[in-house]
Design an enzyme around this catalytic site. Structure first.
Site, PDB file in Angstrom:
ATOM      1  N   ASP A 154       0.321  -1.387  -0.348  1.00 32.82           N
ATOM      2  CA  ASP A 154      -0.243  -0.311  -0.035  1.00 32.82           C
ATOM      3  C   ASP A 154       0.409   1.448   0.275  1.00 32.82           C
ATOM      4  O   ASP A 154       2.354   0.519   0.067  1.00 32.82           O
ATOM      5  CB  ASP A 154      -1.224   0.284   1.235  1.00 32.82           C
ATOM      6  CG  ASP A 154      -2.523   1.405   0.790  1.00 32.82           C
ATOM      7  OD1 ASP A 154      -2.177   1.624  -0.004  1.00 32.82           O
ATOM      8  OD2 ASP A 154      -3.173   1.014   1.899  1.00 32.82           O
ATOM      9  N   GLU A 202     -10.238   6.883   4.245  1.00 37.69           N
ATOM     10  CA  GLU A 202      -8.971   6.670   5.415  1.00 37.69           C
ATOM     11  C   GLU A 202      -9.008   6.881   7.257  1.00 37.69           C
ATOM     12  O   GLU A 202     -10.491   7.438   7.330  1.00 37.69           O
ATOM     13  CB  GLU A 202      -7.964   7.029   4.772  1.00 37.69           C
ATOM     14  CG  GLU A 202      -7.901   6.326   3.671  1.00 37.69           C
ATOM     15  CD  GLU A 202      -6.447   5.874   3.239  1.00 37.69           C
ATOM     16  OE1 GLU A 202      -5.496   5.637   3.565  1.00 37.69           O
ATOM     17  OE2 GLU A 202      -6.059   6.585   2.327  1.00 37.69           O
TER      18      GLU A 202
HETATM   19  C1  BGC Z   1      -5.371   3.211   0.956  1.00 38.81           C
HETATM   20  C2  BGC Z   1      -5.167   2.743  -0.696  1.00 38.81           C
HETATM   21  C3  BGC Z   1      -4.801   3.561  -1.966  1.00 38.81           C
HETATM   22  C4  BGC Z   1      -3.654   3.256  -1.874  1.00 38.81           C
HETATM   23  C5  BGC Z   1      -3.523   4.463  -3.754  1.00 38.81           C
HETATM   24  C6  BGC Z   1      -3.793   3.993   0.112  1.00 38.81           C
HETATM   25  O1  BGC Z   1      -3.072   4.984   1.403  1.00 38.81           O
HETATM   26  O2  BGC Z   1      -4.771   2.912   1.811  1.00 38.81           O
HETATM   27  O3  BGC Z   1      -6.927   1.942   0.100  1.00 38.81           O
HETATM   28  O4  BGC Z   1      -5.369   1.823  -3.174  1.00 38.81           O
HETATM   29  O5  BGC Z   1      -3.465   4.574  -1.272  1.00 38.81           O
HETATM   30  O6  BGC Z   1      -4.528   5.467  -3.222  1.00 38.81           O
HETATM   31  C1  BGC Z   2      -3.161  10.514  -1.609  1.00 38.61           C
HETATM   32  C2  BGC Z   2      -3.951   9.246  -1.451  1.00 38.61           C
HETATM   33  C3  BGC Z   2      -3.218   8.077  -0.086  1.00 38.61           C
HETATM   34  C4  BGC Z   2      -2.826   8.372   0.672  1.00 38.61           C
HETATM   35  C5  BGC Z   2      -2.000   8.320   1.968  1.00 38.61           C
HETATM   36  C6  BGC Z   2      -3.195  11.163  -0.334  1.00 38.61           C
HETATM   37  O1  BGC Z   2      -2.342  11.653  -0.668  1.00 38.61           O
HETATM   38  O2  BGC Z   2      -3.947  11.014  -2.791  1.00 38.61           O
HETATM   39  O3  BGC Z   2      -4.915   7.962  -2.759  1.00 38.61           O
HETATM   40  O4  BGC Z   2      -4.261   6.540  -0.038  1.00 38.61           O
HETATM   41  O5  BGC Z   2      -2.252  10.172   0.545  1.00 38.61           O
HETATM   42  O6  BGC Z   2      -1.684   8.421   3.164  1.00 38.61           O
END
Ligand code: BGC
Ligand code: BGC
Length: 612
Positions: A303, A500
């Site tokens: 991830d 998130e």
């Molecule tokens: C998320 C994932 C996601 C990735 C890319 C991460 O922070 O946990 O679900 O696919 O970002 O955006």
């Molecule tokens: C991104 C997300 C990712 C996240 C992780 C963001 O800046 O746009 O895709 O999941 O950071 O913390």
């Protein structure tokens, strides 16, 4: 001959002695570029031509936001570029997406061996970063609908809209099994039972990869996040899932069996830990269980920055730990040059065996060949007209109607009777595309008052009412227009969008202003002797005992997405009410998490849902 010319000749002679890596110039069509060869033969042929550096590039995935220049794609031989949540072209429309991704692809194809990139994106409820794409209900709503065919249709539609823009790799479906609703990502899971999650997740994968990976209608699916993301203590995002192995396997790993049977060829690792050990460094989980027990043969992607979060003296140690645990591709996503050097040193020093690097590259290349990326590397612009098409919206609208759960319906308020004359719709969320779509919509966190094509809940009610000669008034703050005396009040309350960890909640409470609005709507309705119907827009059950008590009917609408008309379809009886709770609905915080000793006596059990 001058001295300079002499040196040049000597240099050229020397260069001629160095064996060049087998290159395209030596055979007209090398086997790896020949679609008539088997995938296995193409993989081996290409692998044999690759330098160590070219292999290292393949295992790195970089966020487009951190890409120094497009030229770096070929310079480092990068295997993949991704759009994080909300990261897209300045002009956000399907054509500009296609232009952008095709541009990255052209850069990749200009590398020595011309290996295409896989472009990855979170299309988790439709192709949700793209303005104009149809937005489906978030997974918790799809879980309430519990209709595998519908999930397959969602996957099929999402794939077509992705293909139009050149994105061939979806970071979805999310197979989280949320056991503690305080977790901010609860809505990304289909529900609290692993059987439901596995069944619907598999259906969505079949839709995303419809026709098989090689077909022109398929994208690569990624069940995520392996494993235990929904089981963290206290529902803390990226936290620790404390479960004995048999329980962990039964609750969180089981859905991946269904996903693999449905053809999953990629899996994403969870940020979370299992009994104190972070998944990204857990070889038992990523190799013994995933490959050994489950027989997974695809590739594993980390991830976002997940490797950097591992314990370890330095980045090198963390990288070696993750790769040797079973991570095949690293979603770096930022400092790729440093990662490139680190992996170089690790391979040179033997901390990452050359065979392990080969294994990872083999798996990644296999997915690329199977997807037909070498033959069809670019966006399919013949599909541009299908992005957000009426046909696609109709599928999502049906999903909305199926996903609604009627929790209360005193006096048979629903479906709305034909004798109704005047409806008052209360609450700004009734006219708010952003509130009904939630997180992972155009931006990472989602936002209120989002402007995208679609219909709001109010739009839907107004259209259905008009067709029945019912008068409708709208009041964002719950105050009826002068002289308007409703015989039905509908109020829409809920949560603001989040994604998130920002969605982690301590109390699962409905916000203060929404509680106030519900109260006001109840008082106003009572004054007119009109019944009150409450609609809740939320990513999960909230503690709404008061609101249930002061309304005559109550509908959990989850986060339905862009087709708000689906709500009216149910309210007016144009679509049957069939949604069932995919998770239990707590009366108090003591009943959260479901695995806790006190998870008894909840307000409504899993499977509850009236069918007026
Ligand atoms: C998320 C994932 C996601 C990735 C890319 C991460 O922070 O946990 O679900 O696919 O970002 O955006
Ligand atoms: C991104 C997300 C990712 C996240 C992780 C963001 O800046 O746009 O895709 O999941 O950071 O913390």
């Amino acid at each position: 001959m001058t001295r300079r010319a002499g040196t040049l000749l000597a240099l050229l002679a020397l260069l001629a002695l160095i064996p060049a890596p087998r290159s395209l110039a030596q055979d007209s069509t090398p086997p790896y570029l020949d679609p008539a060869q088997s995938v296995a033969a193409r993989v081996e042929d290409l692998l044999a031509r690759m330098s160590v550096d070219e292999k290292i590039g393949q295992v790195l995935q970089v966020s487009r936001d951190y890409l120094g220049s497009e030229a770096d794609i070929a310079r480092f031989g990068l295997g993949s570029i991704l759009s994080g949540g909300g990261s897209g072209p300045t002009v956000n429309d399907p054509v500009h997406w296609a232009d952008m991704i095709d541009g990255y692809q052209r850069a990749a194809l200009s590398s020595r061996l011309g290996i295409p990139i896989l472009y990855g994106i979170d299309a988790v409820h439709g192709h949700n970063n793209v303005r104009g794409a149809v937005i489906f209900p978030q997974n918790i709503g799809m879980g309430a609908a519990d209709d595998p065919q519908l999930c397959e249709d969602e996957g099929r539609v999402t794939a077509l809209e992705m293909l139009a823009t050149g994105a061939r790799w979806d970071f979805g479906p999310c197979l989280a099994v949320p056991r503690d609703l305080r977790w901010g990502r609860s809505y990304e899971g289909f529900g609290q039972e692993p059987e439901l999650v596995g069944e619907l997740g598999a259906a969505e994968i079949r839709g995303l990869q419809s026709g098989g990976l090689g077909s022109a209608t398929a994208v690569l699916a990624t069940p995520k996040h392996f494993a235990g993301d929904g089981g963290t203590k206290g529902g803390i995002d990226r936290g620790d899932a404390v479960y004995a192995e048999p329980d962990f396997l039964r609750l969180f790993v089981a859905p991946y069996r269904d996903a693999i049977s449905a053809g999953a060829e990629c899996a994403m690792v969870s940020f979370s830990s299992w009994n104190g050990l972070q998944d990204h460094g857990n070889r038992h989980l990523l190799t013994d269980i995933l490959r050994g027990d489950l027989g997974f043969e695809g590739f594993v992607v980390s991830d976002w920055g997940g490797v950097a979060l591992l314990p370890g003296a330095d980045e090198s140690e963390r990288i070696a730990r993750a790769v040797n645990a079973g991570v095949d591709m690293i979603m770096v996503p930022d400092v790729y040059e440093a990662y490139f050097r680190d992996v170089q040193a690790l391979v040179a020093g033997g901390s990452i065996p050359a065979s392990r690097l080969d294994e990872a590259v083999r798996r990644i290349l296999r997915a690329k060949f199977e997807l037909g990326l070498f033959e069809r590397p670019f966006s399919d612009r013949s599909l541009l007209g299908e992005v957000g098409s009426p046909e696609h919206r109709a599928v999502a609208r049906k999903a909305v109607a199926e996903s609604l759960v009627v929790l209360k319906n005193d006096g048979g308020l629903l479906p709305i009777s034909s004798t109704t004359k005047r409806i008052l719709v209360d609450g700004s969320r009734a006219q708010d595309m952003g509130a009904q779509c939630g997180g992972w919509t155009i931006t990472w966190q989602g936002m209120r008052a989002l402007s995208i094509p679609g219909t709001t809940i109010y739009d839907g009610i107004a259209a259905a009412a008009k067709a029945r000669d019912i008068e409708v008034a709208y009041s964002p703050d719950g105050r009826a227009p002068q002289g308007f005396k409703p015989d039905l009040v509908i109020a829409v309350v809920g949560e603001d969008p989040y994604a998130e960890g920002r969605g982690d909640s301590r109390d699962l409470a409905l916000g203060y202003s929404d509680k106030a609005l519900a109260r006001k709507a109840a008082v106003g309705a009572a004054a007119c002797k009109a019944p009150l119907l409450l609609i809740l827009l939320s990513g999960r059950p909230l503690l709404v005992g008061d609101e249930l008590a002061e309304s005559q009917a109550f509908v959990a609408a989850w986060l339905p997405g862009s087709e708000g008309e689906g709500v009216a379809d149910l309210l007016f009886g144009d679509a049957p009410a069939r949604g069932k709770l995919p998770c239990s609905w707590p009366a108090t915080l003591a009943q959260v998490p479901v695995d806790g000793a006190e998870a008894q006596g909840c307000l409504f059990p899993t499977g509850y849902g009236l069918e007026p």
